[in-house]
Design a protein around this motif. Structure first.
Motif, PDB file in Angstrom:
ATOM      1  N   ARG A 258       0.856  -1.393   0.002  1.00 57.05           N
ATOM      2  CA  ARG A 258       0.090   0.107   0.238  1.00 57.05           C
ATOM      3  C   ARG A 258       0.707   1.275  -0.199  1.00 57.05           C
ATOM      4  N   HIS A 259       1.022   1.886  -1.010  1.00 56.05           N
ATOM      5  CA  HIS A 259       1.688   2.922  -1.614  1.00 56.05           C
ATOM      6  C   HIS A 259       0.871   4.686  -1.312  1.00 56.05           C
ATOM      7  N   GLU A 260       1.682   4.884  -0.274  1.00 54.78           N
ATOM      8  CA  GLU A 260       1.197   6.384   0.267  1.00 54.78           C
ATOM      9  C   GLU A 260       2.090   7.676   0.189  1.00 54.78           C
ATOM     10  N   VAL A 261       1.919   8.900  -0.763  1.00 53.69           N
ATOM     11  CA  VAL A 261       3.060   9.679  -0.378  1.00 53.69           C
ATOM     12  C   VAL A 261       3.903   9.537   0.589  1.00 53.69           C
ATOM     13  N   GLY A 262       5.387   9.109   0.184  1.00 53.97           N
ATOM     14  CA  GLY A 262       6.271   9.600   2.046  1.00 53.97           C
ATOM     15  C   GLY A 262       6.175   7.806   2.276  1.00 53.97           C
ATOM     16  N   GLU A 263       4.800   7.372   1.962  1.00 48.73           N
ATOM     17  CA  GLU A 263       5.445   5.864   2.300  1.00 48.73           C
ATOM     18  C   GLU A 263       4.711   4.656   1.527  1.00 48.73           C
TER      19      GLU A 263
END
Length: 124
Positions: free
Chosen positions: A35-40
Motif C-alpha cells: 500500500r503506497h502513500e506519499v512518503g511511505e
C-alpha cells in the motif's frame, strides 16, 4: 480462467466492500499487498490485507463505494479508479469521502495499491 485486472478491482470495491464479502477478499488479495502513500509504503501479508478490510468494516454501520471512473491500463495489470464513498458510522454519523486509487493486479490478485489520501465530500 483468471479475472482481468479491471474485473478484480471492480469486484474488490463493488462486492468485497459494498457487500461485506470477506471470502471474496481472500481470493482477490495477493500473497503480499504493498500500500503506497506519499512518503511511505507498507507491505501487508495476505492475512493482514484481508483483516484490514474486516477491521475497517467494524467501524461502520454502512459503507458503499461508488466508482465514478474506472480506467484499465493497456498493460493488463494497472487499474485506476475515481470513487466516492458514502458511509455511516456506528453512532449514526453520516459522511462521504472521495479519492482516487491505482491498483496493480497480477494473476487475478491485488498486489499493489497507490492512494494519496482522501477528502471529505463528493466529486464536483
Amino acid at each position: 480462467m483468471t479475472r482481468s485486472a479491471r474485473e478484480v478491482v471492480e469486484l474488490y470495491n463493488l462486492v468485497v466492500w459494498n457487500q461485506r464479502d470477506f471470502a471474496l477478499a481472500e481470493e482477490l488479495m495477493g500473497h503480499t499487498v504493498v500500500r503506497h502513500e506519499v512518503g511511505e509504503a507498507i507491505t501487508l501479508t495476505h492475512d493482514q490485507a484481508v483483516q484490514r478490510i474486516i477491521d475497517h468494516w467494524e467501524m461502520f454501520e454502512a459503507v458503499r463505494f461508488d466508482l465514478n471512473l474506472v480506467v484499465a491500463g493497456d498493460d493488463g495489470e494497472h487499474v485506476a479508479i475515481v470513487y466516492q464513498s458514502p458511509m455511516t458510522l456506528k453512532d449514526g454519523t453520516e459522511t462521504t469521502i472521495g479519492s482516487m486509487e491505482i491498483f496493480r493486479v497480477l494473476d487475478g490478485r491485488i498486489v499493489e495499491v497507490w492512494n494519496c489520501g482522501y477528502k471529505q465530500g463528493v466529486w464536483a
